[in-house]
Write a protein that holds these residues in place. Structure first.
Motif, PDB file in Angstrom:
ATOM      1  N   LYS A 145      10.184  31.174 -24.772  1.00  0.00           N
ATOM      2  CA  LYS A 145      10.365  32.059 -25.184  1.00  0.00           C
ATOM      3  C   LYS A 145      11.671  33.491 -24.941  1.00  0.00           C
ATOM      4  O   LYS A 145      12.186  32.803 -23.785  1.00  0.00           O
ATOM      5  CB  LYS A 145       8.747  33.150 -24.606  1.00  0.00           C
ATOM      6  N   TYR A 147      12.774  37.115 -26.022  1.00  0.00           N
ATOM      7  CA  TYR A 147      12.810  38.149 -26.208  1.00  0.00           C
ATOM      8  C   TYR A 147      14.403  38.962 -27.053  1.00  0.00           C
ATOM      9  O   TYR A 147      15.278  38.472 -26.812  1.00  0.00           O
ATOM     10  CB  TYR A 147      12.362  38.535 -24.847  1.00  0.00           C
ATOM     11  N   ILE A 280       0.128  39.639 -33.266  1.00  0.00           N
ATOM     12  CA  ILE A 280       0.739  39.092 -32.510  1.00  0.00           C
ATOM     13  C   ILE A 280       0.888  37.433 -32.258  1.00  0.00           C
ATOM     14  O   ILE A 280       1.543  37.295 -31.209  1.00  0.00           O
ATOM     15  CB  ILE A 280      -0.873  39.417 -31.199  1.00  0.00           C
ATOM     16  N   GLY A 283       4.235  37.413 -32.282  1.00  0.00           N
ATOM     17  CA  GLY A 283       5.274  38.458 -31.500  1.00  0.00           C
ATOM     18  C   GLY A 283       5.685  39.450 -31.678  1.00  0.00           C
ATOM     19  O   GLY A 283       6.797  40.666 -31.356  1.00  0.00           O
ATOM     20  N   TYR A 286       2.351  44.064 -28.694  1.00  0.00           N
ATOM     21  CA  TYR A 286       1.730  43.962 -27.883  1.00  0.00           C
ATOM     22  C   TYR A 286       0.660  44.129 -27.392  1.00  0.00           C
ATOM     23  O   TYR A 286       0.360  45.693 -27.737  1.00  0.00           O
ATOM     24  CB  TYR A 286       3.309  43.864 -25.928  1.00  0.00           C
ATOM     25  N   LYS A 287      -0.696  43.694 -26.927  1.00  0.00           N
ATOM     26  CA  LYS A 287      -1.403  44.160 -26.953  1.00  0.00           C
ATOM     27  C   LYS A 287      -2.148  43.827 -25.787  1.00  0.00           C
ATOM     28  O   LYS A 287      -1.690  43.541 -24.628  1.00  0.00           O
ATOM     29  CB  LYS A 287      -2.690  43.134 -27.590  1.00  0.00           C
ATOM     30  N   VAL A 288      -2.521  45.168 -25.200  1.00  0.00           N
ATOM     31  CA  VAL A 288      -2.669  45.613 -23.590  1.00  0.00           C
ATOM     32  C   VAL A 288      -3.874  46.126 -23.594  1.00  0.00           C
ATOM     33  O   VAL A 288      -4.464  47.793 -23.825  1.00  0.00           O
ATOM     34  CB  VAL A 288      -1.710  46.732 -23.159  1.00  0.00           C
ATOM     35  N   ALA A 312       7.356  44.500 -29.682  1.00  0.00           N
ATOM     36  CA  ALA A 312       8.579  44.042 -28.872  1.00  0.00           C
ATOM     37  C   ALA A 312       9.444  44.459 -28.699  1.00  0.00           C
ATOM     38  O   ALA A 312      10.730  44.092 -27.948  1.00  0.00           O
ATOM     39  CB  ALA A 312       8.558  42.600 -29.553  1.00  0.00           C
ATOM     40  N   ASN A 345       6.672  51.757 -23.509  1.00  0.00           N
ATOM     41  CA  ASN A 345       7.388  50.214 -23.940  1.00  0.00           C
ATOM     42  C   ASN A 345       7.929  49.731 -23.681  1.00  0.00           C
ATOM     43  O   ASN A 345       8.232  48.062 -23.413  1.00  0.00           O
ATOM     44  CB  ASN A 345       7.471  50.880 -25.755  1.00  0.00           C
ATOM     45  N   THR A 349       8.003  46.326 -22.159  1.00  0.00           N
ATOM     46  CA  THR A 349       9.169  44.255 -22.013  1.00  0.00           C
ATOM     47  C   THR A 349       9.830  43.976 -21.295  1.00  0.00           C
ATOM     48  O   THR A 349      10.422  42.785 -21.437  1.00  0.00           O
ATOM     49  CB  THR A 349      10.133  45.238 -23.585  1.00  0.00           C
ATOM     50  N   ILE A 352       7.242  42.015 -19.556  1.00  0.00           N
ATOM     51  CA  ILE A 352       7.088  40.809 -19.774  1.00  0.00           C
ATOM     52  C   ILE A 352       8.433  39.781 -19.763  1.00  0.00           C
ATOM     53  O   ILE A 352       8.062  38.519 -20.004  1.00  0.00           O
ATOM     54  CB  ILE A 352       7.105  41.357 -21.662  1.00  0.00           C
ATOM     55  N   ARG A 358       0.911  38.628 -17.860  1.00  0.00           N
ATOM     56  CA  ARG A 358       0.060  39.531 -19.209  1.00  0.00           C
ATOM     57  C   ARG A 358      -0.081  41.439 -18.319  1.00  0.00           C
ATOM     58  O   ARG A 358      -1.762  40.987 -18.352  1.00  0.00           O
ATOM     59  CB  ARG A 358      -1.431  39.260 -20.225  1.00  0.00           C
TER      60      ARG A 358
END
Length: 441
Positions: A145, A147, A280, A283, A286-288, A312, A345, A349, A352, A358
Motif C-alpha cells: 500500500k 499513501y 472505499i 482508496g 476511509y470508513k470508521v 485519504a 482526518n 491518515t 493508517i 483499522r
C-alpha cells in the motif's frame, strides 16, 4: 522526495522468494514516481509500460499468458530486450487490463528472476470487478500500500532531515526540546493546508503560493471525478459524485455520522451502499465504524450501519470543504469545528500510514464519544484528538471509568506528558509526533 516505501522496495528486490509486486494507492500519491526513481537507482534498465496511454498493451495479454511470448512482445514495442536480473519491468495503471494482473501468477511461477512491479490507482475496484474467467493471482504477488506523504515524509520534503532524525531517535522517555516545538507546530499547520499529495507538497515548498497549491488540489479532485466517469458504470457515476461531494457536509454535522438519506432526498442506504464501497475500494475514503464494546478482537464489534467517512488526504478535504488556508492558524471558535475535523482526518491518515489496524470510534448513547479506538496486540487503546492545547473532555474520562484501558492516548498541541490514576495510564502526545505512537506505546 524521500519516501519510506523505498526501503520496502529494496527488501523486495533482494528477497529470496521474490514475487511480482503490486503497489496500490490513490491516483497522484507518487506510485509511478517512486517506481521510476527506484528503478533508475537500483537497476541497469527500466522497461516502463502504461496501460492508460498505450492501447497496444492490452492486446499483448488478450491471447495466451505465456510469459516468454509476453516478454518478447513487450521487447518489440520498446525495441529493446528485457534482461532478468538487470531490468525492472514496470506495468503502470494495470487495473485497466485484468488479464495483465492475472499474468503475474505465471511470471511468479515461470520467470521469478525477472523483477516486475505493477501499479494501479483503482486496483481495489478492478479486483472486486474481475469476472469469473479472470482471476486475481492470490499468493503469487506481494501487495504494498502506498499513501500520500505522511507527516515525517513532509518534514523530509521540507529539507528538515536533521529535525526528522532528531525526532526519529528521540527516546520515548524524552521530551521534545522547546527549541523545536514552534517549528514543528508550524509544519503541522502547513500540512493541514497542503496534505500529502507530492505535487502539492512540491509546489508549496518551492513556490509558497496558496493559490498554486489550491489550483493543484482542485485539479486532483477533478481527476478523481473524471475517474468516476471513466471506470464506473453509467448508473453508478451520479451516485459516486453525490456521495463524494456530500462528505464534508456530513462531517460538519454534530455527530458526524454518515447518513445516506442526507446525500440526496429520496435515496436510501440500499441505493448508495455499492457506490460507497466503490469509493472505499478505490482508496479515496476511509470508513470508521462505531463500537460500543471495545473488546478483543475490536473488528468483530464494529457497527457497519453507524460510521463516519474521512478523506485519504487531509489537504484535499480542506480544499473540498472550501476552508480557507489562511485561517488554519486561527484558534477562534468560528473555525474550531472545521479545524477539529481536519485534525481528526490527519490523525486517522497517520495511524493508517503507520500500520495500525483499522481504527474505530466509541460512542455510548448521547453521553460520550472517543475519536478513535485501535487494537495493538491484545490491548484496546482509546485515542482522543484535540486540535489545540485545550484538552479537557468528559468523553475520555467516561471511557476510562467504564473500561479501565491499560493506556489512553490524547493527542493535541500540548507537550508530551504521562500520568497515571486508578483507571490506568494517560499518554499525552503532540499531533506532530502521532506517527511515533507505536514507539510510545
Amino acid at each position: 522526495m524521500k519516501r519510506f516505501i523505498y526501503d520496502t522496495l529494496l527488501k523486495w528486490k533482494d528477497g529470496v522468494d521474490r514475487k511480482p509486486v503490486i503497489i496500490e494507492g490513490v491516483r497522484q500519491c507518487g506510485k509511478t514516481w517512486i517506481l521510476k526513481d527506484f528503478g533508475e537507482a537500483e537497476f541497469k534498465d527500466i522497461a516502463y509500460f502504461n496501460f492508460e496511454y498505450d492501447n497496444r498493451l492490452e492486446k499483448i495479454f488478450d491471447g495466451d499468458l505465456n510469459v516468454s511470448r509476453i516478454i518478447k512482445d513487450l521487447a518489440i514495442i520498446r525495441n529493446k530486450s528485457l534482461q532478468p536480473g538487470t531490468t525492472l519491468l514496470i506495468l503502470d495503471e494495470i487495473q485497466i487490463c485484468p488479464r495483465a494482473i492475472t499474468s503475474l501468477k505465471y511470471f511468479c511461477e515461470n520467470l521469478p528472476e525477472l523483477h516486475i512491479a505493477a501499479a494501479g490507482s483503482l486496483l481495489g475496484v478492478a479486483i472486486a470487478q474481475m469476472g469469473k474467467n479472470i482471476s486475481f493471482p492470490v499468493g503469487k504477488v506481494q501487495m504494498i500500500k502506498m499513501y500520500p506523504l505522511n507527516f515525517p515524509e513532509f518534514l523530509l520534503a521540507k529539507d528538515e532531515e536533521l529535525l526528522y532524525e532528531y525526532l526519529h531517535n528521540l527516546s520515548p522517555d524524552e521530551d521534545v526540546s522547546a527549541v523545536f516545538t514552534g517549528k514543528l507546530e508550524e509544519a503541522y499547520h502547513e500540512y493541514l493546508i497542503t496534505g500529502g499529495m507530492p505535487e502539492v507538497v512540491r509546489s508549496w515548498i518551492h513556490e509558497r503560493d496558496i493559490g498554486i497549491v489550491e489550483s493543484i488540489q482542485t485539479g486532483i479532485l477533478d481527476t478523481y471525478e473524471k475517474d468516476f466517469v471513466k471506470y464506473a458504470s453509467v448508473s453508478e457515476f451520479p451516485k459516486l459524485s453525490l456521495i463524494w461531494n456530500a462528505i464534508p457536509a456530513q462531517l460538519a454535522k454534530d455527530n458526524q455520522k454518515f447518513i445516506f438519506a442526507h446525500v440526496k432526498q429520496g435515496l436510501r442506504a440500499r441505493d448508495l451502499e455499492d457506490s460507497l464501497l466503490w469509493l472505499i475500494s478505490a482508496g479515496l475514503i476511509y470508513k470508521v465504524e462505531k463500537i460500543e464494546r471495545p473488546y478483543v478482537p475490536v473488528a468483530t464489534y464494529g457497527d457497519s450501519t453507524f460510521f463516519k467517512i474521512y478523506f485519504a488526504d487531509v489537504g484535499l478535504l480542506r480544499r473540498m470543504s472550501k476552508f480557507p488556508a489562511d485561517v488554519i492558524f486561527d484558534t477562534t471558535s468560528l473555525t474550531a469545528d472545521m479545524r477539529g475535523i481536519l485534525t481528526e482526518n490527519f490523525v486517522l491518515t497517520e495511524l493508517i500510514a503507520n500500520d495500525f489496524q483499522r481504527p474505530f470510534f466509541w460512542k455510548s448513547g448521547g453521553i460520550a464519544e472517543v475519536d478513535y479506538i485501535i487494537q495493538e496486540g491484545v490491548d484496546v487503546i482509546p485515542i482522543e484528538v484535540k486540535s489545540a492545547r485545550r484538552t479537557r473532555s468528559r468523553s475520555l474520562v467516561e471511557y476510562r471509568k467504564k473500561f479501565s484501558p491499560c493506556v489512553a492516548v490524547r493527542t493535541s498541541l500540548k507537550d508530551i506528558a504521562r500520568h497515571s490514576d486508578e483507571y490506568g495510564d494517560i499518554l499525552e502526545i503532540p499531533l506532530y509526533l502521532i506517527w511515533k505512537l507505536k514507539a510510545y506505546l
